[in-house]
Design a protein around this motif. Structure first.
Motif, short mmCIF file in Angstrom:
data_model
loop_
_atom_site.label_atom_id
_atom_site.label_comp_id
_atom_site.label_asym_id
_atom_site.label_seq_id
_atom_site.Cartn_x
_atom_site.Cartn_y
_atom_site.Cartn_z
N ALA A 82 0.82 -1.22 0.00
CA ALA A 82 0.00 0.00 0.00
C ALA A 82 0.85 1.26 0.00
CB ALA A 82 -0.92 0.01 1.22
N ASP A 83 2.05 1.20 0.56
CA ASP A 83 2.94 2.36 0.57
C ASP A 83 3.86 2.40 -0.64
OD1 ASP A 83 1.98 3.47 2.93
OD2 ASP A 83 3.37 2.36 4.19
N ARG A 84 4.05 1.28 -1.31
CA ARG A 84 5.03 1.20 -2.39
C ARG A 84 4.40 1.34 -3.77
NH1 ARG A 84 10.12 -0.03 -1.51
NH2 ARG A 84 11.47 -0.59 -3.25
N TYR A 85 3.12 1.03 -3.92
CA TYR A 85 2.47 1.07 -5.22
C TYR A 85 1.24 1.97 -5.17
CZ TYR A 85 5.48 -2.98 -5.99
OH TYR A 85 6.56 -3.80 -6.08
N ASP A 86 0.71 2.28 -6.34
CA ASP A 86 -0.46 3.16 -6.43
C ASP A 86 -1.64 2.51 -5.70
OD1 ASP A 86 -2.88 4.45 -7.35
OD2 ASP A 86 -1.68 5.37 -8.92
N ARG A 87 -2.13 3.17 -4.66
CA ARG A 87 -3.17 2.59 -3.82
C ARG A 87 -4.47 2.37 -4.59
NH1 ARG A 87 -1.20 6.72 0.96
NH2 ARG A 87 0.54 5.42 1.66
N ARG A 88 -4.75 3.22 -5.56
CA ARG A 88 -5.96 3.06 -6.36
C ARG A 88 -5.90 1.79 -7.19
NH1 ARG A 88 -5.99 4.62 -11.32
NH2 ARG A 88 -7.89 4.74 -12.55
N GLN A 89 -4.76 1.50 -7.78
CA GLN A 89 -4.61 0.28 -8.59
C GLN A 89 -4.73 -0.97 -7.73
OE1 GLN A 89 -4.49 0.07 -11.83
NE2 GLN A 89 -4.50 2.29 -12.16
N ILE A 90 -4.21 -0.91 -6.51
CA ILE A 90 -4.32 -2.04 -5.59
C ILE A 90 -5.78 -2.35 -5.30
CG2 ILE A 90 -3.80 -2.86 -3.25
CD1 ILE A 90 -1.28 -1.06 -3.39
N ILE A 91 -6.56 -1.30 -5.05
CA ILE A 91 -7.98 -1.46 -4.75
C ILE A 91 -8.70 -2.10 -5.93
CG2 ILE A 91 -10.12 -0.22 -4.25
CD1 ILE A 91 -8.36 1.89 -2.81
N LEU A 92 -8.41 -1.62 -7.14
CA LEU A 92 -9.06 -2.17 -8.33
C LEU A 92 -8.74 -3.65 -8.51
CD1 LEU A 92 -8.47 0.77 -10.85
CD2 LEU A 92 -10.65 0.07 -9.86
N LEU A 93 -7.49 -4.01 -8.30
CA LEU A 93 -7.09 -5.41 -8.45
C LEU A 93 -7.78 -6.30 -7.42
CD1 LEU A 93 -5.29 -7.51 -9.83
CD2 LEU A 93 -3.47 -6.91 -8.22
N CYS A 94 -7.82 -5.84 -6.16
CA CYS A 94 -8.41 -6.65 -5.09
C CYS A 94 -9.90 -6.87 -5.29
CB CYS A 94 -8.15 -5.99 -3.74
SG CYS A 94 -6.41 -6.02 -3.22
N TYR A 95 -10.61 -5.85 -5.76
CA TYR A 95 -12.05 -6.01 -5.94
C TYR A 95 -12.38 -6.77 -7.22
CZ TYR A 95 -13.39 -3.61 -1.76
OH TYR A 95 -13.58 -3.29 -0.43
N SER A 96 -11.44 -6.84 -8.14
CA SER A 96 -11.62 -7.75 -9.27
C SER A 96 -11.61 -9.19 -8.77
CB SER A 96 -10.51 -7.54 -10.31
OG SER A 96 -10.58 -6.23 -10.86
N LEU A 97 -10.75 -9.47 -7.79
CA LEU A 97 -10.74 -10.79 -7.16
C LEU A 97 -12.06 -11.07 -6.46
CD1 LEU A 97 -9.34 -13.40 -6.22
CD2 LEU A 97 -8.37 -12.07 -4.31
N GLN A 98 -12.66 -10.04 -5.86
CA GLN A 98 -13.94 -10.22 -5.19
C GLN A 98 -15.03 -10.66 -6.17
OE1 GLN A 98 -14.10 -9.65 -1.70
NE2 GLN A 98 -11.90 -9.41 -2.02
N ILE A 99 -14.97 -10.16 -7.41
CA ILE A 99 -15.94 -10.57 -8.42
C ILE A 99 -15.82 -12.06 -8.69
CG2 ILE A 99 -16.51 -10.39 -10.87
CD1 ILE A 99 -16.12 -7.43 -10.71
N VAL A 100 -14.58 -12.53 -8.80
CA VAL A 100 -14.35 -13.96 -9.02
C VAL A 100 -14.91 -14.78 -7.86
CG1 VAL A 100 -12.59 -15.75 -9.32
CG2 VAL A 100 -12.32 -13.51 -10.44
N CYS A 101 -14.69 -14.31 -6.64
CA CYS A 101 -15.14 -15.05 -5.46
C CYS A 101 -16.66 -15.09 -5.36
CB CYS A 101 -14.55 -14.41 -4.20
SG CYS A 101 -12.75 -14.57 -4.07
N THR A 102 -17.31 -13.96 -5.60
CA THR A 102 -18.77 -13.94 -5.54
C THR A 102 -19.37 -14.81 -6.63
OG1 THR A 102 -18.79 -11.73 -4.56
CG2 THR A 102 -20.81 -12.46 -5.63
N SER A 103 -18.73 -14.84 -7.79
CA SER A 103 -19.18 -15.73 -8.86
C SER A 103 -19.08 -17.19 -8.42
CB SER A 103 -18.34 -15.51 -10.13
OG SER A 103 -18.49 -14.18 -10.61
N ALA A 104 -18.03 -17.52 -7.67
CA ALA A 104 -17.89 -18.88 -7.16
C ALA A 104 -18.99 -19.21 -6.15
CB ALA A 104 -16.52 -19.05 -6.51
N LEU A 105 -19.33 -18.26 -5.27
CA LEU A 105 -20.43 -18.48 -4.33
C LEU A 105 -21.75 -18.68 -5.07
CD1 LEU A 105 -19.63 -15.84 -1.55
CD2 LEU A 105 -19.44 -18.32 -1.36
N LEU A 106 -21.94 -17.92 -6.15
CA LEU A 106 -23.15 -18.08 -6.96
C LEU A 106 -23.21 -19.48 -7.55
CD1 LEU A 106 -25.65 -16.99 -8.42
CD2 LEU A 106 -24.12 -16.06 -10.18
N ALA A 107 -22.08 -19.96 -8.04
CA ALA A 107 -22.05 -21.30 -8.63
C ALA A 107 -22.37 -22.37 -7.58
CB ALA A 107 -20.68 -21.56 -9.25
#
Length: 447
Positions: A82-107
């Motif tokens: 969080a201190d070494r890289y762009d914090r906005r990009q980190i957030i976008l990447l992490c919530y993209s993972l959340q989409i994958v996880c919620t899709s798995a719960l749906l399945a």
């Protein structure tokens, strides 16, 4: 703290809608409201799904443990990232993972799979994303508004969080019980339709966060070393106000939180079903929202530490009241009081976290705070499940409230600097660190 305003550090806190003058703040909070509503609705669905499969309080506790463990494993790298890289990009990447996880719960829901280990595995991945997005999100907020508007921004952020916590569980309870037996053969009824709503909220979040104009880049410019990675721990350890506020929340919520047991109260004690569960989950947010709106109009000016301890004590008392209540109205009232009392603590602790920490260290210090929050919330759910398995839901809840009161009194003695904290300003809060001999650590952050 970086300042974009001409206000002095000791200026009176901004009132009203001052923070919303910032375009990025408006978009960030809109995105945040959408994603929290979806996440809270998903939490209701997961809890009811797990309990309907196993009918064991301990298994509800495991859901919290699955979310907590990644934060423990990835604490150090998450703060450093969080201190070494762009914090906005980190957030976008992490919530993209959340989409994958919620899709798995749906399945899992659509296929009718009844192996809770699959659900726990997905929750572990969700917790992994949160362990990295949490410090990045927390460290991003001070860059969205001028320094003079920061406490106002924290207060409104807390209000929006609570508003989403009202809508999310209620939405989850309503969607879970929708009569969809004639739509696609009923395969989306129950948890499935909730997960679809959560996916929509996640997409909205990514679009809005992607439109933010703030671009921070790299905040920490020193080479990677153990000293740099562990700097957040050192900073918190040397500041009694930070250490006291983090640990107070940890033990009070760890002992006094009853969120994981709400499906048991809704089904076996109050006999209200999924809709009642949604109401129980939303009640603390109702009380918290009322207090946060009041604090936005009448901000805290002094005696922050004393107000913090009073709020935490009331939280413990309200938890005991919830455990003893035997009808829905009294239960909702107790939970609303608990949420109102906790909101005072949230505003003070969130302000202390950011104002007492230099910008280039906020990721690592926020990661330490995330560990404490994760332990108090997710690990607290596991603790609630274990104690409820031994003592029963009612006794476990009452005992937790008593424990929270005991911790409040003990911490008032152990951390007099926190108890006596007055103004919520960077100058006053960092003076606490200097008085404890932390000048070298403060100066080292800019080396």
């Amino acid at each position: 703290m970086d300042s974009k305003s001409g206000r002095s550090p000791g200026a009176s806190p901004a009132r009203g809608l001052a923070a919303f003058a910032s375009r990025d703040f408006r978009r960030y909070q809109t995105a945040r409201m959408a994603v929290i509503i979806g996440a809270e609705a998903q939490t209701v669905a997961v809890a009811w799904q797990v309990y309907s499969i196993t009918h064991r309080a301990l298994d509800l506790g495991y859901t919290g443990l699955a979310l907590f463990l990644p934060g423990l494993f990835f604490l150090l790298p998450a703060g450093h990232v969080a201190d070494r890289y762009d914090r906005r990009q980190i957030i976008l990447l992490c919530y993209s993972l959340q989409i994958v996880c919620t899709s798995a719960l749906l399945a899992i829901a659509v296929l009718g799979l009844r192996d809770v280990r699959l659900i726990y595995s997905v929750l572990f991945l969700i917790g992994t994303g949160r362990s990295f997005s949490g410090p990045a999100s927390s460290a991003l907020i001070p860059h969205l508004v001028p320094e003079g508007h920061f406490v106002n921004a924290v207060t409104w952020g807390a209000a929006i969080f609570q508003l989403a916590n009202i809508g999310g569980p209620a939405l989850g309870g309503i969607l879970f019980t929708l009569p969809l037996s004639h739509w696609m053969g009923g395969v989306l009824a129950g948890a499935g339709v909730v997960y679809i709503a959560t996916l929509c909220s996640l997409v909205t979040f990514l679009v809005l966060i992607g439109s933010l104009s703030v671009r921070l880049g790299r905040m920490e410019h020193r080479d990677i070393s153990l000293k740099v990675v562990f700097a957040g721990f050192q900073y918190v350890r040397r500041s009694p106000i930070l250490l006291g506020s983090f640990s107070l929340d940890l033990f009070v919520v760890l002992l006094g939180g009853a969120t994981a047991l709400m499906p048991i109260f809704a089904q076996e004690i109050l006999h209200t079903g999924p809709k009642g569960l949604g109401m129980l989950r939303a009640a603390p947010a109702m009380g918290a929202l009322a207090v946060s709106l009041t604090l936005a109009r009448f901000p805290l000016r002094n005696k922050a530490g004393l107000r913090l301890f009073i709020g935490v004590g009331l939280f413990g008392l309200a938890t005991i009241g919830f455990g003893l209540a035997r009808n829905l109205s009294l239960s909702l009232m107790a939970l609303a009081i608990a949420g109102a009392a906790d909101m005072v603590s949230v505003v003070i602790r969130s302000s202390v976290l950011q104002l007492a920490t230099p910008p280039e260290m906020r990721g690592r210090v926020s990661a330490v705070n995330s560990m404490f929050l994760g332990a108090s919330n997710e690990l607290g759910e596991f603790e609630s499940g274990v104690t409820a398995q031994w003592l029963g839901a009612v006794r476990a809840t009452v005992a937790g409230g008593v424990g929270a009161l005991m911790v409040t009194g003990l911490w008032a003695v152990l951390f007099p600097q926190l108890r006596d904290a007055d103004e919520l300003t960077a100058k006053a809060l960092r003076q606490d660190l200097r008085s404890e001999g932390g000048e070298k650590l403060l100066s080292a952050t800019s080396d």
